[in-house]
Design an enzyme around this catalytic site. Structure first.
Site, PDB file in Angstrom:
ATOM      1  N   TYR A 148       0.857  -1.184   0.000  1.00  0.00           N
ATOM      2  CA  TYR A 148       0.000   0.000   0.000  1.00  0.00           C
ATOM      3  C   TYR A 148       0.896   1.239   0.000  1.00  0.00           C
ATOM      4  CZ  TYR A 148      -4.270   2.600   1.111  1.00  0.00           C
ATOM      5  OH  TYR A 148      -5.351   3.449   1.060  1.00  0.00           O
TER       6      TYR A 148
ATOM      7  N   ASN B   5     -15.046   4.592   3.859  1.00  0.00           N
ATOM      8  CA  ASN B   5     -15.991   4.113   2.841  1.00  0.00           C
ATOM      9  C   ASN B   5     -17.066   5.132   2.444  1.00  0.00           C
ATOM     10  OD1 ASN B   5     -14.584   1.774   2.607  1.00  0.00           O
ATOM     11  ND2 ASN B   5     -15.919   0.559   3.900  1.00  0.00           N
TER      12      ASN B   5
ATOM     13  N   SER C 117     -20.181  -4.131  -0.751  1.00  0.00           N
ATOM     14  CA  SER C 117     -19.071  -3.691   0.111  1.00  0.00           C
ATOM     15  C   SER C 117     -19.493  -2.455   0.899  1.00  0.00           C
ATOM     16  CB  SER C 117     -17.860  -3.344  -0.764  1.00  0.00           C
ATOM     17  OG  SER C 117     -18.139  -2.192  -1.535  1.00  0.00           O
TER      18      SER C 117
ATOM     19  N   ASP D  65     -22.122 -13.919  -7.410  1.00  0.00           N
ATOM     20  CA  ASP D  65     -23.057 -14.995  -7.068  1.00  0.00           C
ATOM     21  C   ASP D  65     -22.618 -15.611  -5.751  1.00  0.00           C
ATOM     22  OD1 ASP D  65     -22.996 -14.958 -10.267  1.00  0.00           O
ATOM     23  OD2 ASP D  65     -24.939 -15.696  -9.550  1.00  0.00           O
ATOM     24  N   ARG D  66     -23.534 -15.799  -4.833  1.00  0.00           N
ATOM     25  CA  ARG D  66     -23.223 -16.444  -3.560  1.00  0.00           C
ATOM     26  C   ARG D  66     -23.181 -17.958  -3.779  1.00  0.00           C
ATOM     27  NH1 ARG D  66     -21.693 -11.786  -2.683  1.00  0.00           N
ATOM     28  NH2 ARG D  66     -21.271 -12.084  -0.476  1.00  0.00           N
TER      29      ARG D  66
ATOM     30  N   TYR E 283     -11.451   2.376  -7.864  1.00  0.00           N
ATOM     31  CA  TYR E 283     -10.983   2.704  -6.509  1.00  0.00           C
ATOM     32  C   TYR E 283     -10.484   1.490  -5.745  1.00  0.00           C
ATOM     33  CZ  TYR E 283     -15.495   0.979  -4.808  1.00  0.00           C
ATOM     34  OH  TYR E 283     -16.580   0.186  -4.518  1.00  0.00           O
ATOM     35  N   GLY E 284     -10.545   0.311  -6.364  1.00  0.00           N
ATOM     36  CA  GLY E 284     -10.056  -0.894  -5.693  1.00  0.00           C
ATOM     37  C   GLY E 284      -9.817  -1.989  -6.713  1.00  0.00           C
ATOM     38  N   GLY E 285      -9.158  -3.054  -6.293  1.00  0.00           N
ATOM     39  CA  GLY E 285      -8.866  -4.167  -7.210  1.00  0.00           C
ATOM     40  C   GLY E 285      -9.014  -5.498  -6.491  1.00  0.00           C
TER      41      GLY E 285
ATOM     42  N   TRP F  67      -8.638   7.944  -4.718  1.00  0.00           N
ATOM     43  CA  TRP F  67      -7.997   7.464  -3.479  1.00  0.00           C
ATOM     44  C   TRP F  67      -8.366   8.435  -2.366  1.00  0.00           C
ATOM     45  CZ3 TRP F  67      -2.132   7.668  -2.075  1.00  0.00           C
ATOM     46  CH2 TRP F  67      -1.900   6.848  -0.975  1.00  0.00           C
TER      47      TRP F  67
HETATM   48  N1  LIG Z   1      -9.500   4.089  -3.249  1.00  0.00           N
HETATM   49  C1  LIG Z   1      -9.999   4.383  -2.049  1.00  0.00           C
HETATM   50  O1  LIG Z   1      -9.874   5.492  -1.566  1.00  0.00           O
HETATM   51  C2  LIG Z   1     -10.761   3.319  -1.310  1.00  0.00           C
HETATM   52  C3  LIG Z   1     -11.517   3.654  -0.193  1.00  0.00           C
HETATM   53  C4  LIG Z   1     -12.252   2.643   0.437  1.00  0.00           C
HETATM   54  C5  LIG Z   1     -12.189   1.346  -0.054  1.00  0.00           C
HETATM   55  N2  LIG Z   1     -11.392   1.071  -1.114  1.00  0.00           N
HETATM   56  C6  LIG Z   1     -11.328  -0.267  -1.701  1.00  0.00           C
HETATM   57  O2  LIG Z   1     -12.635  -0.652  -2.033  1.00  0.00           O
HETATM   58  C7  LIG Z   1     -12.755  -2.044  -1.924  1.00  0.00           C
HETATM   59  C8  LIG Z   1     -13.922  -2.341  -1.013  1.00  0.00           C
HETATM   60  O3  LIG Z   1     -13.599  -1.900   0.286  1.00  0.00           O
HETATM   61  P1  LIG Z   1     -14.670  -1.982   1.463  1.00  0.00           P
HETATM   62  O4  LIG Z   1     -14.045  -1.598   2.728  1.00  0.00           O
HETATM   63  O5  LIG Z   1     -15.900  -1.291   1.025  1.00  0.00           O
HETATM   64  O6  LIG Z   1     -14.901  -3.557   1.411  1.00  0.00           O
HETATM   65  P2  LIG Z   1     -15.676  -4.526   2.373  1.00  0.00           P
HETATM   66  O7  LIG Z   1     -16.849  -3.854   2.955  1.00  0.00           O
HETATM   67  O8  LIG Z   1     -14.686  -5.179   3.256  1.00  0.00           O
HETATM   68  O9  LIG Z   1     -16.203  -5.596   1.295  1.00  0.00           O
HETATM   69  C9  LIG Z   1     -15.332  -6.313   0.458  1.00  0.00           C
HETATM   70  C10 LIG Z   1     -15.948  -6.381  -0.932  1.00  0.00           C
HETATM   71  O10 LIG Z   1     -15.021  -6.973  -1.818  1.00  0.00           O
HETATM   72  C11 LIG Z   1     -15.655  -8.054  -2.495  1.00  0.00           C
HETATM   73  N3  LIG Z   1     -14.654  -9.073  -2.784  1.00  0.00           N
HETATM   74  C12 LIG Z   1     -13.904  -9.758  -1.905  1.00  0.00           C
HETATM   75  N4  LIG Z   1     -13.071 -10.595  -2.567  1.00  0.00           N
HETATM   76  C13 LIG Z   1     -13.334 -10.417  -3.889  1.00  0.00           C
HETATM   77  C14 LIG Z   1     -12.813 -10.989  -5.083  1.00  0.00           C
HETATM   78  N5  LIG Z   1     -11.843 -11.904  -5.058  1.00  0.00           N
HETATM   79  N6  LIG Z   1     -13.324 -10.584  -6.269  1.00  0.00           N
HETATM   80  C15 LIG Z   1     -14.294  -9.648  -6.316  1.00  0.00           C
HETATM   81  N7  LIG Z   1     -14.824  -9.068  -5.223  1.00  0.00           N
HETATM   82  C16 LIG Z   1     -14.343  -9.456  -4.019  1.00  0.00           C
HETATM   83  C17 LIG Z   1     -16.690  -8.550  -1.526  1.00  0.00           C
HETATM   84  O11 LIG Z   1     -17.658  -9.264  -2.243  1.00  0.00           O
HETATM   85  P3  LIG Z   1     -18.206 -10.688  -1.707  1.00  0.00           P
HETATM   86  O12 LIG Z   1     -19.160 -10.378  -0.581  1.00  0.00           O
HETATM   87  O13 LIG Z   1     -18.857 -11.260  -2.900  1.00  0.00           O
HETATM   88  O14 LIG Z   1     -17.011 -11.471  -1.223  1.00  0.00           O
HETATM   89  C18 LIG Z   1     -17.216  -7.229  -0.973  1.00  0.00           C
HETATM   90  O15 LIG Z   1     -18.109  -6.650  -1.875  1.00  0.00           O
HETATM   91  C19 LIG Z   1     -11.411  -2.551  -1.442  1.00  0.00           C
HETATM   92  O16 LIG Z   1     -10.651  -2.911  -2.566  1.00  0.00           O
HETATM   93  C20 LIG Z   1     -10.812  -1.332  -0.791  1.00  0.00           C
HETATM   94  O17 LIG Z   1      -9.412  -1.367  -0.729  1.00  0.00           O
HETATM   95  C21 LIG Z   1     -10.691   2.035  -1.762  1.00  0.00           C
END
Ligand SMILES: NC(=O)c1ccc[n+]([C@@H]2O[C@H](COP(=O)([O-])OP(=O)(O)OC[C@H]3O[C@@H](n4cnc5c(N)ncnc54)[C@H](OP(=O)(O)O)[C@@H]3O)[C@@H](O)[C@H]2O)c1
Length: 401
Positions: free
Chosen positions: A95, A179, A206, A229-230, A305-307, A331
């Protein structure tokens, strides 16, 4: 930060007592953690001294904080701090924000404290502090402070005061700055979104996705929400219904998105394309994101914003040449460092919606952190964060600390 007084790794509060006093107090000493001998605050923090998997590099470190607070410092007690995906990436060393490893906490090797977000209560303030008083709730102004700790010293420049904690929980305050702010700014700052416009997003369940759904609904935006898909159809249906109840206009699975006819379906929903899908929000990457991109209207904007899938994005040249699709990244750390005042306003606005009940809580898996909580319990909670299909975000809730 520069003023913590440390103990050696693994050192208990009792060991820092004079021998005679320790003998006199006996086992009681081990329970005196909030306020140790001579008013020292006994504190614990999840620290790491090298990058790697959280289960391998995190350790629970005990230290003490002096009662003689410097005039420009505050003593904070942590109430709640979430475990976000980026926190794991930070510990893995992948990071961009890398808090420096220091010896401030007295760890055997220089270390950093994990976590970037949280809600803190002001316990006491130095004589020069005017903006907050004992009992106020604060969050960190920037990422990288280290929030997985029971107590900390901070300075005024490190914190944002929450105007009023009334009607709010510590979890709501402790999860507002990453978030919800990300969702808010992505919907507001890239395209002029008017009532009736659409956005499409993946990772819709998420924390960011749920925030986007709710903010979008309040601003009159329609949304197409993609979930994975769950493992079974009933769970998929339940997730769809959960997001529809939050205010999603449409919820589809990745498989439905990848179906040949899906673009036509979107055309139908948007009245033959007269309504515009102006923005796409992407936190997944890979092929499903290419499919999502195809649903954007001409001159639409994909914001990444994420991968989460760890798969790269492949951009069809036709999207650039013929549809003039724009591609950007967002970001929240960069945004909040550049716009601290906007961060404060955005946070307060979302918290006001929370008070009014128009912004619902994310599902949470509470991890209680008491004085006696084992290191392994805390580490397991962190390690599990990147696993898929979670019932809720892990949040440390600090109890008897
Ligand atoms: N750029 C920024 O400023 C910023 C800010 C906040 C968050 N983020 C990023 O946004 C993303 C979500 O963060 P969050 O805190 O909202 O997440 P979170 O609430 O912890 O939820 C995780 C999400 O990722 C999905 N996921 C997990 N493994 C996956 C995979 N292998 N392929 C596809 N989807 C997958 C989950 O879907 P399932 O329920 O189907 O597993 C769920 O929707 C993260 O990548 C985080 O780093 C970026």
């Amino acid at each position: 930060m520069a003023l913590q007084i440390g103990a050696r790794a693994g050192q208990s509060s009792a060991r820092s007592l004079p021998r005679a006093l320790a003998t006199q107090l006996g086992p009681l000493v081990f329970k005196r953690h909030k306020s140790g001998p001579y008013g020292y605050t006994q504190a614990k923090a999840l620290v790491y001294s090298k990058y790697g998997e959280p289960s391998e590099v995190l350790s629970l470190h005990t230290h003490s904080i002096s009662p003689s607070l410097p005039s420009g410092s505050l003593l904070l007690r942590t109430l709640a701090s979430p475990i976000n995906p980026a926190d794991i990436n930070q510990i893995q060393g992948v990071y961009p924000v890398k808090p420096p490893f220091t010896s401030l906490l007295g760890t055997s090797a220089p270390s950093a404290v994990g976590g970037n977000e949280g809600c803190f209560e002001v316990v006491s303030v130095g004589s020069n502090i005017k903006s907050v008083t004992k009992g106020d709730w604060v969050i960190m102004k920037n990422t990288g402070f280290g929030t997985w700790r029971t107590h900390t010293l901070a300075e005024e420049k490190d914190i944002l005061k929450i105007d009023s904690k009334e009607g709010l929980t510590a979890v709501q305050v402790g999860t507002v700055s990453v978030n919800p702010c990300t969702a808010y700014r992505m919907l507001k700052d890239f395209e002029e979104m008017r009532e009736g416009d659409w956005f499409i997003q993946n990772g819709a369940n998420s924390g960011v996705g749920r925030a986007a759904i709710q903010l979008g609904r309040q601003w009159g935006l329609k949304s197409i929400n993609i979930i994975r898909d769950r493992p079974d159809a009933a769970a998929t249906e339940a997730m769809k219904n959960e997001l529809l109840e939050l205010g999603a206009t449409k919820v589809v699975t990745e498989n439905e998105l990848m179906d040949q006819g899906f673009k036509e379906q979107v055309k139908d929903w948007t009245i033959g394309g007269r309504e515009q899908v102006k923005v796409g929000l992407n936190c997944v990457g890979g092929k499903p994101t290419s499919a999502l991109m195809k649903c954007l209207s001409p001159s639409g904007h994909l914001i990444t914003y994420g991968g989460m899938s760890k798969q790269p994005l492949s951009l069809p040249v036709s999207a650039l040449i013929f549809k003039d699709i724009k591609f950007s990244g967002f970001w929240v750390s960069r945004w909040s460092d550049a716009h601290p005042d906007d961060k404060k306003t955005t946070v307060e606005e979302v918290l006001e919606m929370t008070r009014k009940g128009t912004f619902k809580d994310i599902p949470v898996q509470e991890v209680r952190w008491d004085w006696g909580t084992e290191e392994s319990t805390l580490k397991e909670a962190v390690q599990g964060t990147l696993g898929g299909f979670r019932a809720g975000k892990g949040v440390f809730i600090y109890g008897d600390t």
